[in-house]
Motif scaffolding. Sequence first.
Motif, mmCIF file in Angstrom:
data_model
loop_
_atom_site.group_PDB
_atom_site.id
_atom_site.type_symbol
_atom_site.label_atom_id
_atom_site.label_comp_id
_atom_site.label_asym_id
_atom_site.label_seq_id
_atom_site.Cartn_x
_atom_site.Cartn_y
_atom_site.Cartn_z
ATOM 1 N N GLU A 1 9.114 1.807 1.415
ATOM 2 C CA GLU A 1 9.270 0.714 0.346
ATOM 3 C C GLU A 1 8.089 0.058 -0.001
ATOM 4 O O GLU A 1 8.001 -0.696 -0.891
ATOM 5 N N MET A 2 7.077 0.020 0.690
ATOM 6 C CA MET A 2 5.648 -0.479 0.531
ATOM 7 C C MET A 2 4.733 0.050 -0.351
ATOM 8 O O MET A 2 4.744 1.396 0.119
ATOM 9 N N ASP A 3 4.198 -0.421 -1.066
ATOM 10 C CA ASP A 3 2.705 0.338 -1.954
ATOM 11 C C ASP A 3 1.778 0.047 -0.893
ATOM 12 O O ASP A 3 1.067 -0.814 -0.729
ATOM 13 N N LEU A 4 1.401 1.286 0.053
ATOM 14 C CA LEU A 4 0.560 1.073 0.974
ATOM 15 C C LEU A 4 -0.956 1.517 0.655
ATOM 16 O O LEU A 4 -1.991 1.709 1.280
ATOM 17 N N SER A 5 -0.995 1.843 -0.814
ATOM 18 C CA SER A 5 -2.396 2.118 -1.478
ATOM 19 C C SER A 5 -3.441 0.814 -1.060
ATOM 20 O O SER A 5 -2.914 -0.227 -1.468
ATOM 21 N N GLY A 6 -4.539 1.334 -0.428
ATOM 22 C CA GLY A 6 -5.511 0.281 -0.413
ATOM 23 C C GLY A 6 -5.297 -0.427 0.861
ATOM 24 O O GLY A 6 -6.080 -1.287 1.371
ATOM 25 N N VAL A 7 -4.514 0.200 1.740
ATOM 26 C CA VAL A 7 -4.022 -0.379 3.129
ATOM 27 C C VAL A 7 -4.417 0.299 4.136
ATOM 28 O O VAL A 7 -4.640 1.747 3.888
ATOM 29 N N ASP A 8 -5.400 -0.066 4.928
ATOM 30 C CA ASP A 8 -6.115 0.789 5.713
ATOM 31 C C ASP A 8 -5.595 1.306 7.078
ATOM 32 O O ASP A 8 -5.769 2.143 7.822
ATOM 33 N N ALA A 9 -4.371 0.358 7.440
ATOM 34 C CA ALA A 9 -3.580 0.683 8.614
ATOM 35 C C ALA A 9 -2.422 -0.186 8.745
ATOM 36 O O ALA A 9 -2.365 -1.109 8.030
ATOM 37 N N ILE A 10 -1.506 0.179 9.605
ATOM 38 C CA ILE A 10 -0.311 -0.592 9.711
ATOM 39 C C ILE A 10 -0.369 -1.379 11.369
ATOM 40 O O ILE A 10 -1.033 -0.467 12.048
ATOM 41 N N LEU A 11 -0.047 -2.331 11.542
ATOM 42 C CA LEU A 11 0.010 -2.999 12.837
ATOM 43 C C LEU A 11 1.573 -2.981 13.287
ATOM 44 O O LEU A 11 2.243 -3.585 12.619
ATOM 45 N N SER A 12 2.068 -2.466 14.325
ATOM 46 C CA SER A 12 3.237 -2.102 14.723
ATOM 47 C C SER A 12 3.540 -2.678 16.139
ATOM 48 O O SER A 12 2.970 -2.247 17.199
ATOM 49 N N ALA A 13 4.398 -3.899 16.073
ATOM 50 C CA ALA A 13 4.685 -4.332 17.535
ATOM 51 C C ALA A 13 5.691 -3.533 18.160
ATOM 52 O O ALA A 13 6.472 -2.985 17.730
#
Length: 300
Positions: A100-112
């Motif tokens: 659902e997210m526009d992750l363009s321009g995002v370098d990584a996700i942080l997942s707990a």
Amino acid sequence: MSEKFQETTKKFTGVEPALITPFKEDLTVDREALEKLLRHTAKGADYFVVQGTTGESATTTLKEKQEILAFVKAHNPKQLPIVFGAGGNNTQAVIDLLGEMDLSGVDAILSASPHYNKPSQEGIYQHFVKIADASPVPVILYNVPGRTASNMKAETTLRLAQHKNIIGIKEASGDLSQCMEIMANKPEEFLLISGDDLLTNSMITLGAVGVISVMANPFPEVFANMVHNALKGDFVKANESLFKLLPINSLMYEESNPVGAKEALRQQSVCKNYVRLPLLPATDGLSKRIAKKIKEFGLR
């Protein structure tokens, strides 16, 4: 050391504020204050985490997450790398969120690591494998037993470190022996990142590349001086900064995170101190003690 690894290491080395989410009195997102926060934290930030747990991601809606991420992309004062917080205790829901997210321009996700369910180590492993397989960007694991009620053991982290789309871990167990085990046995390309502000200097001596931080919200310059000096090997100067931050650190968490950080930011006229239930704004007593420590240690 591969060129790709050098690029990744550089991108995620140093100080990363786990950005708070400023709210107005009606508890809608305060975009004006968020822009001010980005300028404030950029004084010491090397990259940003958006909608991590410090950003009250547990109480923001999907639409708000989308809008907050888009806003940070559009108002990133130094065009710093961005990490988006995408964790949870429902594996499929995390995967759906990524879609659902526009992750363009995002370098990584942080997942707990999953909270409340208290999964087995194999369950944690399978959870992250599914997320890493589905994520269009690299994954940074987050181990924080104080919030999740379960510890991701070094053995599990090291298994996950073999996944091509998992690039590191924010390690907030507070267990330096566990951190040592990870550092001693991890692949070269896998990054160890401190998740505990006060243990950052110690973790850097083990090989950590930096920190994802709460205190870098209100005190970005002091915190950056600490981390950057530690990374240069100057622990005399790094510890001078650490000892300035030491007396106020516990106040950041006394009434839960990010209550203390928001109060410190309010005192610096960056944002208001509103938080969403079940959290409450800082009590008068906590506010006064934060003000006293800020003045005493010259933290403004």
